[in-house]
Design a protein around this motif. Structure first.
Motif, PDB file in Angstrom:
ATOM      1  N   LEU A   1      43.608  54.947  -0.010  1.00 12.90           N
ATOM      2  CA  LEU A   1      44.948  55.459  -0.277  1.00 12.90           C
ATOM      3  C   LEU A   1      45.791  55.395   1.002  1.00 12.90           C
ATOM      4  O   LEU A   1      46.959  54.983   0.979  1.00 12.90           O
ATOM      5  N   ALA A   2      45.172  55.792   2.126  1.00 12.51           N
ATOM      6  CA  ALA A   2      45.877  55.758   3.414  1.00 12.51           C
ATOM      7  C   ALA A   2      46.278  54.319   3.758  1.00 12.51           C
ATOM      8  O   ALA A   2      47.393  54.071   4.241  1.00 12.51           O
ATOM      9  N   MET A   3      45.373  53.369   3.484  1.00 10.63           N
ATOM     10  CA  MET A   3      45.662  51.961   3.771  1.00 10.63           C
ATOM     11  C   MET A   3      46.817  51.450   2.891  1.00 10.63           C
ATOM     12  O   MET A   3      47.722  50.757   3.352  1.00 10.63           O
ATOM     13  N   LEU A   4      46.776  51.827   1.607  1.00  6.71           N
ATOM     14  CA  LEU A   4      47.839  51.403   0.686  1.00  6.71           C
ATOM     15  C   LEU A   4      49.194  51.948   1.129  1.00  6.71           C
ATOM     16  O   LEU A   4      50.216  51.261   1.040  1.00  6.71           O
ATOM     17  N   LYS A   5      49.186  53.176   1.647  1.00  6.20           N
ATOM     18  CA  LYS A   5      50.444  53.788   2.093  1.00  6.20           C
ATOM     19  C   LYS A   5      51.043  53.030   3.278  1.00  6.20           C
ATOM     20  O   LYS A   5      52.255  52.907   3.393  1.00  6.20           O
ATOM     21  N   THR A   6      50.175  52.512   4.165  1.00  3.86           N
ATOM     22  CA  THR A   6      50.688  51.777   5.339  1.00  3.86           C
ATOM     23  C   THR A   6      51.338  50.466   4.917  1.00  3.86           C
ATOM     24  O   THR A   6      52.158  49.906   5.630  1.00  3.86           O
ATOM     25  N   MET A   7      50.978  49.951   3.734  1.00  2.00           N
ATOM     26  CA  MET A   7      51.523  48.676   3.264  1.00  2.00           C
ATOM     27  C   MET A   7      52.875  48.857   2.547  1.00  2.00           C
ATOM     28  O   MET A   7      53.567  47.898   2.249  1.00  2.00           O
ATOM     29  N   LEU A   8      53.224  50.112   2.238  1.00  2.00           N
ATOM     30  CA  LEU A   8      54.492  50.365   1.539  1.00  2.00           C
ATOM     31  C   LEU A   8      55.655  50.349   2.523  1.00  2.00           C
ATOM     32  O   LEU A   8      55.507  50.755   3.681  1.00  2.00           O
ATOM     33  N   PRO A   9      56.825  49.913   2.078  1.00  2.00           N
ATOM     34  CA  PRO A   9      57.986  49.948   2.974  1.00  2.00           C
ATOM     35  C   PRO A   9      58.375  51.387   3.317  1.00  2.00           C
ATOM     36  O   PRO A   9      58.104  52.307   2.539  1.00  2.00           O
TER      37      PRO A   9
ATOM     38  N   GLY B   1      60.126  54.901   3.613  1.00  2.00           N
ATOM     39  CA  GLY B   1      60.954  55.603   2.628  1.00  2.00           C
ATOM     40  C   GLY B   1      60.464  55.467   1.200  1.00  2.00           C
ATOM     41  O   GLY B   1      61.112  55.945   0.266  1.00  2.00           O
ATOM     42  N   SER B   2      59.292  54.807   0.999  1.00  2.00           N
ATOM     43  CA  SER B   2      58.745  54.675  -0.363  1.00  2.00           C
ATOM     44  C   SER B   2      58.334  56.039  -0.888  1.00  2.00           C
ATOM     45  O   SER B   2      57.934  56.912  -0.105  1.00  2.00           O
ATOM     46  N   PRO B   3      58.421  56.242  -2.213  1.00  2.00           N
ATOM     47  CA  PRO B   3      58.013  57.539  -2.746  1.00  2.00           C
ATOM     48  C   PRO B   3      56.515  57.797  -2.545  1.00  2.00           C
ATOM     49  O   PRO B   3      55.728  56.860  -2.403  1.00  2.00           O
TER      50      PRO B   3
END
Length: 417
Positions: A88-96, A98-100
């Motif tokens: 989950l932490a890795m996926l969050k780093t891939m989001l632009p 300001g992503s929700p």
């Protein structure tokens, strides 16, 4: 139903012996869609107690009572963390930027000890005492819904009573606007229709649900009311104040669980009553037996199928499972297992052992079980008190669905007026 409507079969992994393979599509199996619990009884007679199916991406199915009871208590092997914290932490780093927030349904998608931290604040809301205080309002709503169709001599039970009753009760408890209940139900239907456990699809679905609740959550933070969302803003998780991320995590779980499961239990229970006029007569003459009948109906027609993911390699009841394998706790089969219940297919009001696992076992035992029991019992009491003997409409047979909640889609009832 043609073979083409089944999900594609995937190749069998090398570690799975042929003897443990059973071709069963838990979403689209034709027998399941024709009459779910009859098909489950057939599988108990013909399939291994634990088997692997090539459908829906390939996964294990735990059928026996022993397998389900053991696995549900062994969270170190059978994990609920489908998206591990590090992933989950890795996926969050891939989001632009300001992503929700990506919500995860807590505490249901956590393992102990994290699970315990997040579950504790909810225990008070769903305690027997808190639920008992709602009983009169549940009874009033049930009575109003039944009286609305009484003079018609017929109804489609699921849309007329089984859906609006628990959904409205739960939205009121949660603090969400009743005027949006049909929109919320559609979001839950969409979420539960996923025929595999694709993490990306699950995340998108939960983000959509969280977005639908966010304005009400923020409003309750600033203007608290007497509801669950307001209460959750006041609790601490692990000694820290609740954040909007915590609220969304709690919210998606409560939303999905509260707006779907109980109505399916109602469908199964009322269908059984409609097929058994002598049972209706017995319960009308002895209303004090409705509580016992509710428990036996929960056992006979258990309806939830919680998913798990293997956290390590293990030999489980003769099945060689590998880390990363998916496994379904097929609780409807566990409660129809002849090794645990004598004549399991028989509804027996005097059954000595009614200790079902319809609400699961172990740390993930259903938080809303007290609420579900009250809603089911009150519904049966009010149906029996307000309607004459009701029966199935022979011209319009019931329709069912499979999946993580084995339920009733359509149930036409008729009675004399």
């Amino acid at each position: 139903m043609s073979q083409a409507t089944l999900t594609p079969a995937v190749p069998k992994p090398a570690h799975i012996p042929d003897a443990l393979v059973c071709d069963f599509d838990m979403f689209n199996d034709p027998g399941l869609l024709a009459d779910p619990h009859e098909r489950i009884l057939e599988l108990l007679r013909t399939a291994p107690a634990v088997f692997w199916t090539p459908r829906n991406g390939g996964h294990w199915v735990l059928m026996s009572h022993e397998a389900n009871f053991t696995a549900s208590r062994d969270t170190e092997t059978f994990s609920s963390e489908f998206i591990p914290p590090e992933k989950l932490a890795m996926l969050k780093t891939m989001l632009p930027p300001g992503s929700p927030h990506i919500p995860i349904a807590v505490p249901i998608n956590l393992d102990p000890p994290e699970h315990t931290k997040y579950r504790m604040p909810l225990n008070r809301v769903f305690s027997p005492k808190a639920i008992a205080a709602l009983k009169d309002s549940i009874r009033q709503l049930a009575g109003e819904l039944i009286d609305k169709v009484k003079a018609d001599g017929r109804c489609e039970f699921m849309t007329a009573i089984a859906e609006p009753l628990p959904v409205q009760v739960f939205l009121k408890m949660l603090g969400l606007p009743l005027s949006r209940w049909e929109e919320y139900r559609e979001l839950v239907r969409e979420h539960l229709a996923a025929s595999n456990l694709d993490p990306r699809r699950m995340m998108q679905s939960m983000m959509k649900i969280a977005a639908s609740m966010r304005p009400t959550m923020l409003e309750r933070r600033d203007n608290p009311q007497d509801d669950i969302l307001s209460m959750l803003w006041k609790v601490e998780v692990d000694g820290k104040p609740t954040t909007i991320e915590d609220m969304e995590n709690y919210g998606v779980l409560l939303f999905i669980a509260g707006l779907d499961t109980v109505m399916n239990g109602m469908g199964h229970g009322v269908r059984h009553l409609a097929r058994n006029p002598e049972l209706q007569a017995q319960l009308r003459a002895n209303p004090e037996l409705v509580g016992e009948a509710t428990e036996e109906l929960l056992r006979r027609y258990t309806f939830t199928v919680p998913p798990r993911i293997l956290a390590k390699d293990v030999e489980f009841m003769g099945a060689p499972m590998k880390k990363g394998d998916k496994a379904m706790l097929y609780l409807p089969a566990a409660d129809l297992d002849a090794r645990e219940f004598a004549d399991p297919e028989r509804f027996d009001l005097n059954r000595e052992n009614k200790v079902h696992i319809a609400f699961n076992a172990g740390p993930h035992r259903c938080l809303g079980s007290h609420l579900a029991r009250v809603e089911l019992q009150v519904l049966y009491e009010e149906m029996l008190a307000r309607l004459p003997t009701f029966r199935l409409d022979p011209a319009r047979p019931p329709k069912f669905h499979g999946g993580h909640v084995v339920g009733v889609d359509v149930l036409h009832l008729i009675w004399d007026v």
